[in-house]
Design an enzyme around this catalytic site. Structure first.
Site, PDB file in Angstrom:
ATOM      1  CB  SER A  30      -0.396   0.022   0.997  1.00  0.00           C
ATOM      2  OG  SER A  30      -0.509  -0.292   2.805  1.00  0.00           O
ATOM      3  CB  THR A  31       3.757   2.062   2.072  1.00  0.00           C
ATOM      4  OG1 THR A  31       3.320   2.440   3.242  1.00  0.00           O
ATOM      5  CG2 THR A  31       4.502   3.765   2.113  1.00  0.00           C
ATOM      6  CB  ALA A  83       9.257  -2.134   6.289  1.00  0.00           C
ATOM      7  CG  ASP A  84       4.932  -5.945   6.625  1.00  0.00           C
ATOM      8  OD1 ASP A  84       4.066  -5.616   6.764  1.00  0.00           O
ATOM      9  OD2 ASP A  84       5.423  -7.241   6.021  1.00  0.00           O
ATOM     10  N   GLY A  95       7.256  -8.755   3.651  1.00  0.00           N
ATOM     11  CA  GLY A  95       6.606  -9.769   2.973  1.00  0.00           C
ATOM     12  C   GLY A  95       5.398 -10.045   2.999  1.00  0.00           C
ATOM     13  N   GLY A  97       3.095  -8.701   2.035  1.00  0.00           N
ATOM     14  CA  GLY A  97       2.408  -8.473   0.829  1.00  0.00           C
ATOM     15  C   GLY A  97       2.194  -9.698  -0.117  1.00  0.00           C
ATOM     16  CD  GLU A 103       8.614  -7.189  -1.393  1.00  0.00           C
ATOM     17  OE1 GLU A 103       7.387  -5.996  -1.634  1.00  0.00           O
ATOM     18  OE2 GLU A 103       8.996  -7.457  -0.079  1.00  0.00           O
ATOM     19  CE  LYS A 121       2.107  -0.572   9.551  1.00  0.00           C
ATOM     20  NZ  LYS A 121       3.051  -0.554   7.400  1.00  0.00           N
TER      21      LYS A 121
END
Length: 220
Positions: A30-31, A83-84, A95, A97, A103, A121
């Site tokens: 999304s970002t 990033a998550d 990851g 997504g 990546e 985050k």
């Protein structure tokens, strides 16, 4: 500001790192989508992009942005992705997504890795977000057993296949105190394609979206 506004804020800030006449690595999620939308405004300045997923490639093309194969592009000037999770050392979990392998490849092929995310985050210790691991399908049960031996709780991501034709195990209950060591250990399990820990090659710059504006952090 809501999360979407923070994402747009850091995506726009990342445009300042785009060099004229270069090929840009573009992440997934999304970002990263907000970055793609911002990149459309300066597409005449760049020679093209390399996408880390089919979804990102399609979004880039929808904006009329040229997408190249990494083998054709060679070394990239910059890679921009979300990033998550990130820690203070700019080591990441990625990851969510499902595009972690591509990546990691594109990040590795880039001179500079710009991570864009909102302040939610940022964590002291990685691992609250389940760690994605891409696995060759025939090795699913074996890899899962090896993870359990490490005290982890792997779960198959149901109904999901990566762009590479593999599965993902989302790993819970891992408190990652030594990210570089854990990344290497997990990568050494036969059947693991990639682990979503970006520790041995962390981000170079973190653009963190906050209610006070974009905060810039650098590795080290």
């Amino acid at each position: 500001m809501n999360p979407d506004e923070l994402k747009k804020q850091v995506a726009q800030a990342a445009i300042d790192y785009i060099e004229t006449g270069t090929i840009v690595g573009v992440g997934t999620g999304s970002t990263a989508n907000y970055f793609i939308d911002a990149l459309a405004g300066v597409k005449s300045r760049i020679d093209g992009t390399v996408a880390s997923s089919v979804a990102s490639a399609e979004r880039l093309k929808s904006h009329g942005i040229r997408v190249l194969d990494l083998n054709e592009a060679g070394e990239l000037s910059v890679y921009v992705d979300g990033a998550d999770e990130t820690n203070d050392y700019l080591q990441l979990i990625k990851g969510g997504g499902g595009a972690l392998t591509r990546e990691k490849i594109v990040a590795g092929a880039s001179r500079k890795f710009i991570c864009i995310c909102d302040e939610s985050k940022l964590v002291k210790v990685l691992g609250a977000f389940p760690l994605p691991i891409e696995v060759i399908p025939m090795a699913r049960s074996f890899v899962a057993r090896e993870l359990v031996k490490m005290g982890a709780q792997p779960e198959l991501r149901q109904g999901f296949t990566t762009d590479n034709g593999n599965i993902i195990l989302d790993v819970k209950a891992l408190e990652i105190m030594e990210p570089c060591k854990v990344e290497s250990e997990l990568n050494n399990i036969p059947g693991v394609v990639t682990v979503g820990l970006f520790a041995n090659r962390p981000a170079d710059v973190l653009l963190l979206g906050t209610a006070r504006g974009v905060e810039t952090r650098t590795a080290g």
